[in-house]
Design a protein around this motif. Sequence first.
Motif, PDB file in Angstrom:
ATOM      1  N   PRO A 154       0.783  -1.240   0.000  1.00  0.00           N
ATOM      2  CA  PRO A 154       0.000   0.000   0.000  1.00  0.00           C
ATOM      3  C   PRO A 154       0.825   1.307   0.000  1.00  0.00           C
ATOM      4  CG  PRO A 154      -0.759  -1.518   1.706  1.00  0.00           C
ATOM      5  CD  PRO A 154       0.525  -2.038   1.194  1.00  0.00           C
ATOM      6  N   LEU A 155       2.139   1.189   0.174  1.00  0.00           N
ATOM      7  CA  LEU A 155       2.975   2.397   0.138  1.00  0.00           C
ATOM      8  C   LEU A 155       2.805   3.168  -1.156  1.00  0.00           C
ATOM      9  CD1 LEU A 155       6.552   1.686   1.537  1.00  0.00           C
ATOM     10  CD2 LEU A 155       4.837   3.267   2.374  1.00  0.00           C
TER      11      LEU A 155
ATOM     12  N   PRO B  63       3.523   6.365   5.827  1.00  0.00           N
ATOM     13  CA  PRO B  63       4.190   7.060   4.723  1.00  0.00           C
ATOM     14  C   PRO B  63       3.209   7.751   3.777  1.00  0.00           C
ATOM     15  CG  PRO B  63       4.506   4.671   4.567  1.00  0.00           C
ATOM     16  CD  PRO B  63       3.729   4.918   5.811  1.00  0.00           C
ATOM     17  N   VAL B  64       2.073   7.116   3.524  1.00  0.00           N
ATOM     18  CA  VAL B  64       1.089   7.679   2.589  1.00  0.00           C
ATOM     19  C   VAL B  64      -0.317   7.429   3.110  1.00  0.00           C
ATOM     20  CG1 VAL B  64       0.345   7.764   0.175  1.00  0.00           C
ATOM     21  CG2 VAL B  64       2.598   6.859   0.735  1.00  0.00           C
TER      22      VAL B  64
ATOM     23  N   LYS C 106      -4.437   7.970   1.669  1.00  0.00           N
ATOM     24  CA  LYS C 106      -5.277   8.366   0.528  1.00  0.00           C
ATOM     25  C   LYS C 106      -6.728   8.127   0.910  1.00  0.00           C
ATOM     26  CE  LYS C 106      -1.888   6.532  -2.692  1.00  0.00           C
ATOM     27  NZ  LYS C 106      -1.559   5.305  -3.429  1.00  0.00           N
TER      28      LYS C 106
ATOM     29  N   GLU D  54      -8.045   4.644   0.298  1.00  0.00           N
ATOM     30  CA  GLU D  54      -7.605   3.480   1.057  1.00  0.00           C
ATOM     31  C   GLU D  54      -7.963   3.613   2.533  1.00  0.00           C
ATOM     32  OE1 GLU D  54      -3.578   2.480  -0.126  1.00  0.00           O
ATOM     33  OE2 GLU D  54      -4.195   2.505  -2.228  1.00  0.00           O
TER      34      GLU D  54
END
Lengths: 114, 418
Positions: free
Chosen positions: A11-12, B388-389, B391, B394
Amino acid sequence: MIYRFTCIVCPLGCAIEVEVENGKIKDVRGCTCPRGKEWAIQEVTNPKRVVMSVVPVEGGALPTVSVKTAEPVPKEKIPKLMKFLANLKLKAPVKIGDVVAEWEGIKIVATRGA
Amino acid sequence: MMFPNIPALRYDVVVIGGGPAGMAAAIKAKELGLNVLLLDENDYLGGILPQCIHPGFGLHYYREELTGPEFASRLAKRLVELGVEYRTSARVLEIRNYSDLEKVVFFTSPSGAYQVWTKAIIYAAGARERHAFEIGIVGDRVAGIYTAGEAQTLMDIYGIMPGREVVIVGSGDVGLIMARRFALEGAKVKAVVELMPYPGGLARNVMILRDFNIPLYLSHKVVEVRGRGRVEKVKVVKVDENLNETGEEFWIEADTLVVSAGLVPAVKKLKKIGVEIDPATGGPVVNDRLETSIPGIFVAGNSLLINDLVDYVAEQGGLAAEGAKEFIENGGIESRKWIKVERGENVRLIVPHYLSGERDVYLYLRVTRPMENVELRIPEVDKRIRLPVVKPAEMLRIRLKAEEIRKAERLTVEVVKA
């Protein structure tokens, strides 16, 4: 030539750049793990996908069974495979997991019974 | 018995909906020794899974990659092994809540109408799709306009091609997956049109656009459909950063418009009996047993909140069943005090809403906007998780331990720059 991807290994979603010169990988940038790097190289040199479709079936509860390839298929072969699948016809009973056809050594597996 | 003319059945728990959430709930309830009845209005079990013929399901739940029908058949197999009673083609008409341990579910079925008296209900009826009118698409009322799910049912259950030249509204997972299905089956996907400045689906699905050379128009919307009898063209307008229409517009010729504009929890029957709804999720307000504001009515899956992974849907089914078990055994879900979960910075929605502090929980949440290098923080208990991310597409799922939760009166969850 530089190919840019969003990595889908985890998912990164790293933004990966693969630099190719004269058909050879020169550099892979942006990935943060070896799996991502491997995936990116595969995406440039020999991208593969699991292909799914439905095939008409006679005498089942539903008019089709869904199928998938047992393994990922090289991307450029997919249109030909789809033509092959479009001409398939099956008869019930079909069990989930049955190999219902084979195309160029690739097994076509039923994912829904009928 | 209030309706002497309607045959009456009696169960500990009735599960409404036979998709992944409902099946997982019924399985767990049976494993926990409850007398359970599962009802589904389709003539087959599985909910939307049987038509989701692509791989990508089950990586968390079964630790292997399955297609939708395969995932559904695993649950159905277990259901049958355990001897769970279920009825398909059974449409629930109404739920009534007479008292905490006396609820009635009315349903019709090919063998007639029934009233089911039950102590607990697990509501797992999924979601409905937003349609063209809801997103302001006007114009001719013509054939060839489908929601993504309708197109998927036609293609992947019945084997019927809905059209040849397709415009897809919305770049969420369902829209992208349908783009691939149309392209694979030889249709021309002329565009995917996305209102937001970023794609709505998981990264692995956004890749579909590259695989099939499908143009993606970000910050654009479809506003009008024209045609005689059948869709002939659709009008696309560019929007600015505030999502207002700019003057810039163009037409795309197509015979089919597929609307993939998001899902809304299908909770009408719960609203009708006064279950409190969270406007952020569109689903019920729940405690950490996934119990709604009406004691003994539990909710799981896309009726609770829109999930992107079936794995979490099935997980919620199991959690709801554990809740039902506790409810029936103890005559209610008890807590000394409920700890409220609040939405902080960049958190669009979060579930569950109330925690007891007596058990570990999963928090399911979505952010409002994409960010990199962030921390999920719960300042009240000094919890920090590096991400790190993040969205909006997700869903995040985090585990909190009972002893962490207990430390505070309430928890504010925020996602901020690390």
